[in-house]
Design a protein around this motif. Sequence first.
Motif, PDB file in Angstrom:
ATOM      1  N   ALA A  10       0.816  -1.218   0.000  1.00 45.45           N
ATOM      2  CA  ALA A  10       0.000   0.000   0.000  1.00 45.45           C
ATOM      3  C   ALA A  10       0.844   1.260   0.000  1.00 45.45           C
ATOM      4  O   ALA A  10       0.405   2.316  -0.479  1.00 45.45           O
ATOM      5  N   GLN A  33      -5.105   4.233  -5.481  1.00 41.27           N
ATOM      6  CA  GLN A  33      -4.951   4.067  -4.039  1.00 41.27           C
ATOM      7  C   GLN A  33      -4.045   5.122  -3.412  1.00 41.27           C
ATOM      8  O   GLN A  33      -3.853   5.135  -2.201  1.00 41.27           O
ATOM      9  N   GLU A 172      -5.076  -8.051  -4.732  1.00 40.34           N
ATOM     10  CA  GLU A 172      -4.727  -6.633  -4.746  1.00 40.34           C
ATOM     11  C   GLU A 172      -5.424  -5.850  -5.854  1.00 40.34           C
ATOM     12  O   GLU A 172      -5.854  -4.717  -5.645  1.00 40.34           O
ATOM     13  N   LYS A 175      -8.607  -3.722  -5.502  1.00 38.02           N
ATOM     14  CA  LYS A 175      -8.480  -2.485  -4.747  1.00 38.02           C
ATOM     15  C   LYS A 175      -8.289  -1.283  -5.670  1.00 38.02           C
ATOM     16  O   LYS A 175      -8.526  -0.139  -5.274  1.00 38.02           O
ATOM     17  N   TYR A 176      -7.873  -1.553  -6.902  1.00 41.10           N
ATOM     18  CA  TYR A 176      -7.663  -0.503  -7.904  1.00 41.10           C
ATOM     19  C   TYR A 176      -8.804  -0.488  -8.925  1.00 41.10           C
ATOM     20  O   TYR A 176      -8.642   0.004 -10.038  1.00 41.10           O
TER      21      TYR A 176
END
Length: 286
Positions: A10, A33, A172, A175-176
Amino acid sequence: MTYALPVNTADRPITIIGGGTLGRRIALMLSLQGAEVRVYDTSLAVARAAVEYIATHRHRAVEELGGSPAVRLAAKDNLVEALRDSWLVVEAVPEKLGLKQAIFADLDQLAAPDAVLASNSSSFSSAEFVGGLSSPERVLNMHFYMPPEVRSVELMSSGHTDPGILELLMGELPKYALKPHLVRKQSTGFIFNRIWAAIKRESLLVVAEGVAEPQDVDALFAEVFKAETTPFRFMDEVGLDVVLDIENHYCEVAGIENKSAAMLQAYIAKGWLGVKSGRGFYNDYS
């Protein structure tokens, strides 16, 4: 040395290699993010133009898809600086095998030891890039289409890829605002492009042989499949130079002649590359 998966994803930077049409769109999505995103290109002007594109379009993506309003972008023409401490590196350069092999040899030596090294290649398997690399287990294909409009991403192992990387990215990427799909067996063209290749090849041949004009093919495709995306409009978006490179590779793998090459070469020779040049199969791009 045993490969270890990256941590603190992150907070660590992400690097995109290539600031062209797709590279800048990938960078846009991976900036959502708020972590630093670096765009590397051998041309600093191209890298800066990519960063300007992201800065201009990012607010709309955040509004529609969510994400952090904070943005940290950097344009680089120094590869060492571009790679420093990045946990993810995505290669998005032209479909030239020798170029990609040279880039991955550099990434293998210069990227952080735990960095994931992904190729956006739509026609070459990352298995073709890993020969001689010290850490082939961190290399894979991560193929994007045309984000943010199309957010699907295909993940394919090189045959050496650490399974933990695939698991990490499957977790992951959402999350984008990306939608990952796992290619479960090595496949030229992955999933969608393998199917699309057949549609594209026949569409090109129908026009190259004089059977129809691009507008006829697109109109029929749109009517029969109730589709907003049609073959020749899509090829114009991708870029006819890229289409030619991909078709040449597919035909080489299949052991067949690229019978549409002459037509594509004629368009390219006139500078008609598609949307990015203002004209391709269609001439109504402003």
